[in-house]
Motif scaffolding. Structure first.
Motif, short mmCIF file in Angstrom:
data_model
loop_
_atom_site.label_atom_id
_atom_site.label_comp_id
_atom_site.label_asym_id
_atom_site.label_seq_id
_atom_site.Cartn_x
_atom_site.Cartn_y
_atom_site.Cartn_z
N PRO A 1 38.04 46.49 -40.21
CA PRO A 1 38.98 47.48 -40.74
C PRO A 1 40.24 47.64 -39.90
O PRO A 1 41.28 48.06 -40.42
CB PRO A 1 38.16 48.78 -40.78
CG PRO A 1 37.01 48.55 -39.86
CD PRO A 1 36.72 47.08 -39.91
N ARG A 2 40.19 47.29 -38.63
CA ARG A 2 41.38 47.42 -37.80
C ARG A 2 42.46 46.42 -38.21
O ARG A 2 43.65 46.72 -38.18
CB ARG A 2 41.00 47.23 -36.33
CG ARG A 2 40.18 48.38 -35.76
CD ARG A 2 39.60 48.07 -34.41
NE ARG A 2 38.53 47.07 -34.50
CZ ARG A 2 37.81 46.65 -33.46
NH1 ARG A 2 38.06 47.16 -32.24
NH2 ARG A 2 36.86 45.77 -33.60
N GLU B 1 43.89 47.73 -41.60
CA GLU B 1 44.80 48.86 -41.41
C GLU B 1 46.12 48.41 -40.81
O GLU B 1 47.19 48.90 -41.21
CB GLU B 1 44.14 49.93 -40.52
CG GLU B 1 45.01 51.15 -40.27
CD GLU B 1 45.52 51.80 -41.54
OE1 GLU B 1 46.67 52.30 -41.52
OE2 GLU B 1 44.79 51.82 -42.56
N GLU C 1 49.63 49.03 -42.75
CA GLU C 1 50.69 49.80 -42.12
C GLU C 1 51.98 48.98 -42.00
O GLU C 1 53.08 49.49 -42.26
CB GLU C 1 50.24 50.30 -40.75
CG GLU C 1 51.30 51.04 -39.94
CD GLU C 1 51.80 52.30 -40.63
OE1 GLU C 1 52.90 52.76 -40.27
OE2 GLU C 1 51.11 52.83 -41.53
#
Length: 383
Positions: free
Chosen positions: A49-50, A53, A57
């Motif tokens: 998930p990092r 994200e 972003e």
């Protein structure tokens, strides 16, 4: 009358099906219950998930697309940052981003070689390296797999004065074995040749810091041209070439797949930067992956499965016959295990195999299921 196009396509399709070589695209859903032992997500970062994200972003702040080629207005500060990080990872002065690994190899070979540049390639090199030499019109010779004596013999016969290029995979994608980079470098130096290593499957997995089999341990003097991909162990997409400033500037000027392609989306670059951070701060991922490799090989041996001699996540099980390979892959699929069934022309005729790939995210239950599935294939074949 000449064969028309529909008839030509039908005949070729029928011939491929009859040979057991027809390929189908598996459509994968995120909710698919099958354990993936076919992909190249060696560190389990593709679904981290990092990375997702960071990509989201960057897309919100910088836009979804690259807008233009790097040489027009597509080269953003985030691309510049990523190139610096990749150069640092591999211990090179510079790095240059490409949209895919295939394009990177085509671009390098087309930019460096012409009909006066002899290219010496390992017989099992990736198709993109073979195609790159063809695109350049370079005279290409294939040396026996990992055979330095054969390479020495071919280089000794080469025309004097011509700038020669020796090219090899770092980790061979269908066999899982690793090139003798030091031996290739020494052999190339004796004949004033440059060495190019495509370390697509070694980057992130091998080396002291995940810098691959041709990274910091073999600097730019030994391996002047280093290619790496970002869509395997690093879990994102794209590729890069690392080397000295003269090489990188030459590629910017002459590598057509770089010049005439829209820049990588900024979100993808951001995801790769997040992956590099994880590579730095979580070395236990690499350690866990190599533990999985050792356990799988040890227990496969107790079942009598004759795996190729590979210490990398790629663990080939040669079955020889196309239909047998397809049967084993189908049986494993019924047990919710996805494994690649690799046949010609990807591998030589008669060397069909299951290409089993391991990941740091495979737990003991997943390995148990794989080993039991392979044992079941053995039992059904023997019945």
């Amino acid at each position: 009358m000449a064969t028309n196009w529909p008839q030509r396509l039908t005949e070729r399709a029928e011939a491929r099906r009859a040979e057991g070589l027809w390929r189908s695209r598996p459509t994968v859903d995120p909710k698919d219950p099958r354990q993936d032992f076919a992909g190249n997500d060696y560190l389990g970062l593709a679904r981290d998930p990092r990375l997702a994200e960071a990509q989201a972003e960057a897309a919100r702040r910088r836009g979804a697309g690259g807008r233009a080629s790097h040489l027009v207005c597509g080269h953003q500060t985030i691309h510049e940052t990523l190139e610096r990080r990749l150069a640092e990872l591999t211990g090179r002065p510079r790095a240059l981003l490409f949209s895919t690994g295939y394009m990177a190899n085509l671009g390098v070979l087309q930019a460096l070689c012409d009909r006066h540049t002899p290219v010496f390639q390992d017989r099992l090199n990736h198709a993109s390296l073979i195609d790159g030499a063809r695109l350049a019109g370079a005279p290409s010779r294939r040396f026996h797999h990992r055979d330095l004596a054969d390479l020495e013999r071919l280089l000794a016969r080469a025309q004097e004065g011509a700038p020669a290029l020796v090219v090899s995979d770092g980790v061979f994608s269908m066999d899982g074995d690793v090139a003798d980079v030091a031996g290739l470098a020494a052999t190339a130096r004796r004949h004033d040749a440059w060495l190019m290593i495509d370390d697509a499957h070694g980057l992130g997995v091998l080396g002291g810091v995940g810098d691959g089999c041709a990274g910091r341990a073999h600097g730019v003097d030994e391996v002047p041209v280093l290619v790496g991909t970002l869509g395997k162990a690093l879990g994102s997409a794209g590729a890069f070439v690392a080397g000295d400033a003269a090489l990188i500037e030459h590629l910017i000027q002459f590598a057509r797949p770089y010049i005439y392609t829209t820049a990588q989306p900024p979100g993808v670059a951001a995801a790769t930067l997040a992956a590099l951070d994880i590579l730095d701060t979580e070395p236990e991922r690499r350690a866990r992956l190599h533990q999985r490799i050792q356990r799988f090989r040890r227990e496969a041996a107790t079942l009598g499965l004759e795996l190729d001699a590979s210490t990398t996540p790629i663990q080939p099980l040669r079955l020889g016959d196309n239909q047998r390979t397809l049967r084993w892959a189908a049986r494993l699929g019924e047990a919710n295990l996805r494994v690649g069934a690799i046949r010609a022309p990807t591998v030589p005729q008669g060397e069909a195999r299951l290409r089993i790939t391991l990941s740091a995210t495979h737990d003991d239950d997943a390995l148990d299921a794989l080993l039991e599935g392979l044992a079941d294939c053995q039992r059904q074949e023997a019945a």
